[in-house]
Design a protein around this motif. Structure first.
Motif, short mmCIF file in Angstrom:
data_model
loop_
_atom_site.label_atom_id
_atom_site.label_comp_id
_atom_site.label_asym_id
_atom_site.label_seq_id
_atom_site.Cartn_x
_atom_site.Cartn_y
_atom_site.Cartn_z
N ILE A 216 -3.27 -5.67 -10.76
CA ILE A 216 -3.12 -4.68 -12.11
C ILE A 216 -4.74 -5.33 -13.46
O ILE A 216 -5.43 -4.31 -13.69
CB ILE A 216 -2.13 -4.56 -12.82
N GLN A 217 -4.88 -6.50 -13.54
CA GLN A 217 -5.60 -7.40 -14.28
C GLN A 217 -6.59 -7.03 -13.91
O GLN A 217 -7.85 -6.84 -14.49
CB GLN A 217 -5.37 -8.91 -14.22
N LEU A 218 -6.93 -7.06 -12.15
CA LEU A 218 -8.39 -6.56 -11.44
C LEU A 218 -8.47 -5.56 -11.82
O LEU A 218 -10.03 -4.92 -12.51
CB LEU A 218 -8.45 -6.84 -9.99
N TRP A 219 -7.76 -4.15 -11.97
CA TRP A 219 -7.76 -2.58 -11.73
C TRP A 219 -8.44 -2.19 -13.32
O TRP A 219 -9.15 -1.61 -13.22
CB TRP A 219 -6.77 -2.51 -11.07
N GLU B 12 -7.27 1.79 -16.96
CA GLU B 12 -6.00 1.61 -18.07
C GLU B 12 -5.26 1.79 -17.33
O GLU B 12 -3.52 2.67 -17.51
CB GLU B 12 -6.54 2.72 -18.88
N VAL B 13 -4.12 0.06 -16.41
CA VAL B 13 -3.38 0.33 -16.06
C VAL B 13 -2.58 -1.28 -17.03
O VAL B 13 -3.05 -1.52 -16.56
CB VAL B 13 -3.07 0.64 -14.90
N TYR B 14 -1.41 -0.69 -17.07
CA TYR B 14 0.05 -2.17 -17.68
C TYR B 14 0.51 -2.24 -16.67
O TYR B 14 1.16 -1.17 -16.49
CB TYR B 14 0.24 -1.69 -19.09
N PHE B 15 1.52 -3.23 -16.96
CA PHE B 15 2.73 -3.59 -15.79
C PHE B 15 4.05 -4.39 -17.27
O PHE B 15 3.64 -4.42 -18.19
CB PHE B 15 2.52 -4.61 -15.02
N THR B 16 5.74 -3.48 -16.38
CA THR B 16 5.95 -3.88 -17.20
C THR B 16 7.20 -4.72 -15.92
O THR B 16 7.35 -3.72 -15.09
CB THR B 16 7.55 -3.50 -18.98
N ILE B 17 8.60 -5.64 -16.40
CA ILE B 17 9.48 -5.67 -15.31
C ILE B 17 10.76 -6.19 -15.94
O ILE B 17 10.45 -7.06 -16.95
CB ILE B 17 8.83 -6.35 -14.59
N HIS C 139 7.35 -2.02 -11.99
CA HIS C 139 6.78 -0.70 -13.34
C HIS C 139 5.02 -0.84 -13.33
O HIS C 139 4.75 -1.24 -14.83
CB HIS C 139 7.58 -0.85 -14.69
N ILE C 140 4.72 -0.16 -13.42
CA ILE C 140 3.07 -0.06 -13.45
C ILE C 140 3.12 1.28 -14.34
O ILE C 140 3.52 2.40 -14.36
CB ILE C 140 2.10 0.76 -12.67
N VAL D 272 -4.00 5.30 -9.36
CA VAL D 272 -3.58 3.42 -9.58
C VAL D 272 -2.35 3.76 -8.42
O VAL D 272 -2.56 2.96 -7.39
CB VAL D 272 -2.12 4.12 -10.08
N LEU D 273 -2.23 5.34 -7.63
CA LEU D 273 -1.38 5.24 -6.52
C LEU D 273 -3.03 5.18 -4.70
O LEU D 273 -2.68 4.78 -4.01
CB LEU D 273 -1.14 6.72 -6.48
N GLU D 274 -4.15 5.50 -5.46
CA GLU D 274 -5.06 4.90 -4.43
C GLU D 274 -4.96 3.56 -4.08
O GLU D 274 -4.91 3.14 -3.32
CB GLU D 274 -6.75 6.01 -4.64
N LYS D 275 -4.90 3.42 -5.38
CA LYS D 275 -5.14 1.13 -5.00
C LYS D 275 -3.46 0.87 -4.48
O LYS D 275 -3.90 -0.07 -4.02
CB LYS D 275 -5.09 1.26 -7.13
N LEU D 276 -2.66 1.67 -4.90
CA LEU D 276 -1.90 0.81 -3.92
C LEU D 276 -1.21 1.42 -2.93
O LEU D 276 -1.02 0.58 -1.73
CB LEU D 276 -0.27 1.97 -5.26
N LYS D 277 -2.42 1.96 -2.31
CA LYS D 277 -2.52 2.36 -0.73
C LYS D 277 -3.48 0.97 -0.47
O LYS D 277 -2.73 1.00 1.00
CB LYS D 277 -3.46 3.87 -0.54
#
Ligand code: PMV
Length: 326
Positions: A264-267, A273-278, A285-286, A296-301
């Motif tokens: 996420i930091q790299l993206w 513009e993405v951030y996480f929480t857990i 959770h993105i 984001v969905l493309e990256k997750l692939k």
């Protein structure tokens, strides 16, 4: 006397981690969350003389003994308010994996509270329903109102409930949950709450919270993703910092959890513009605005391990429905 309701799980931007009163689930601090459109619990409750004891189950499987006892304790609270001695049949189902850090107890106790009170003809206000749900599971009180909700800890039990800060359609953001593990977590959030005071960092967390809460409120008002993102990441790290430094320590993360964080930091460096929480589990959770979802969905692939995703937008709170589960 049969009623069905549906309630969303929620993801906390400002976390509830630590209680002042464990029996009544009164939190150490106020918290803020977003209801999740694709993480829903449906519950049907019927009270009737034909039941000689409470019968509790999921649609497709048995519920654990502990799980049933928790539900029965909540039914007892509701029977007391309604002055009823009738037993109930309760059937419930989740649209998502439970007990792995997606708040199934929040959606579970919110939907149970709504269906059971309606079945006993108790017409509770949103505030009273939120207050009641809190006794089942603290975070459940935030699954009652609409959209983005604020749980004020209150000075006493009656004042500790959640209300809507902004409606679900206020902001087009999404929460893509990256499920890296569906295994049941070994240490419940209940046990995590109990250990917070053993962490040497807990006092510092509490001291810093008023600023963060103001920051989230401002970010919500301004629809400022950057401002919101910075704080929700700090909050997630804070929760896990407290957990990891508690006695005995709790490690909720898997190695994939940290891997997703680093990606996420790299993206972000690449301009997404993405951030996480857990929450109290390994799954990430993105959070991003709607226009970044496909990126984001493309990256997750490209992840080199197997994941599942659940795509959520802000959702309405608890509501009654006509289709019963039995
Ligand atoms: O409601 P509980 O007791 O399951 O606590 C949940 C706490 C977290 O999910 C970890 C954080 C939160 O605010 O939802």
């Amino acid at each position: 006397m049969k009623k069905t309701s549906i309630a969303p799980a929620n993801i906390a931007f400002i976390k509830y981690w630590g209680k002042i009163d464990a029996n009544q689930n009164i939190p150490v601090n106020d918290s803020i969350s977003m209801n999740l459109s694709a993480c829903l619990t449906t519950t049907t409750v019927e009270f009737d003389k034909k039941y000689k004891k409470d019968e509790i189950s999921y649609v497709t499987k048995e519920m654990s003994k502990d799980g049933k006892e928790r539900v029965i304790r909540h039914l007892d609270r509701i029977r007391k308010i309604a002055k009823s001695s009738l037993y109930a049949k309760v059937v419930t189902t989740n649209s998502f994996p439970s007990s792995c850090g997606i708040a199934s107890s929040a959606s579970g106790f919110a939907s149970l509270s709504k269906a059971a009170t309606a079945a006993l003809n108790l017409d509770l206000s949103e505030k009273d329903l939120s207050n009641l749900s809190r006794f089942g599971s603290g975070s459940a009180c935030r699954s009652i109102p609409d959209g983005f909700t604020y749980w004020k800890k209150g000075k006493k039990s009656e004042d500790s409930y959640a209300y809507s800060l902004k409606p679900a359609n206020w902001w087009n953001i999404c929460d893509i949950i990256v499920i890296v593990s569906e295994e049941k977590k070994k240490i419940s959030s209940g046990d995590g709450h109990k250990r917070v005071n053993t962490s040497p960092y807990f006092k510092t967390r509490v001291k810093n919270l008023p600023n963060k809460i103001k920051g989230v409120k401002d970010a919500m008002k301004e629809k400022n993703m950057k401002k919101l993102g910075k704080i929700i990441e700090e909050e997630a790290v804070d929760l896990h910092l407290i957990a990891m430094s508690s006695t005995p320590p709790i490690f909720y993360w898997e190695k994939e959890t940290l891997d997703v964080i680093k990606r996420i930091q790299l993206w972000r460096e690449e301009g997404i513009e993405v951030y996480f929480t857990i929450d109290a589990g390994p799954n990430v959770h993105i959070l991003c605005e709607g226009h970044e979802k496909e990126n984001v969905l493309e990256k997750l692939k490209t992840l080199p391990y197997k994941i599942k995703t659940i795509i959520n937008v802000p959702a309405k709170g608890v509501r009654q429905i006509e289709n019963h589960l039995f």
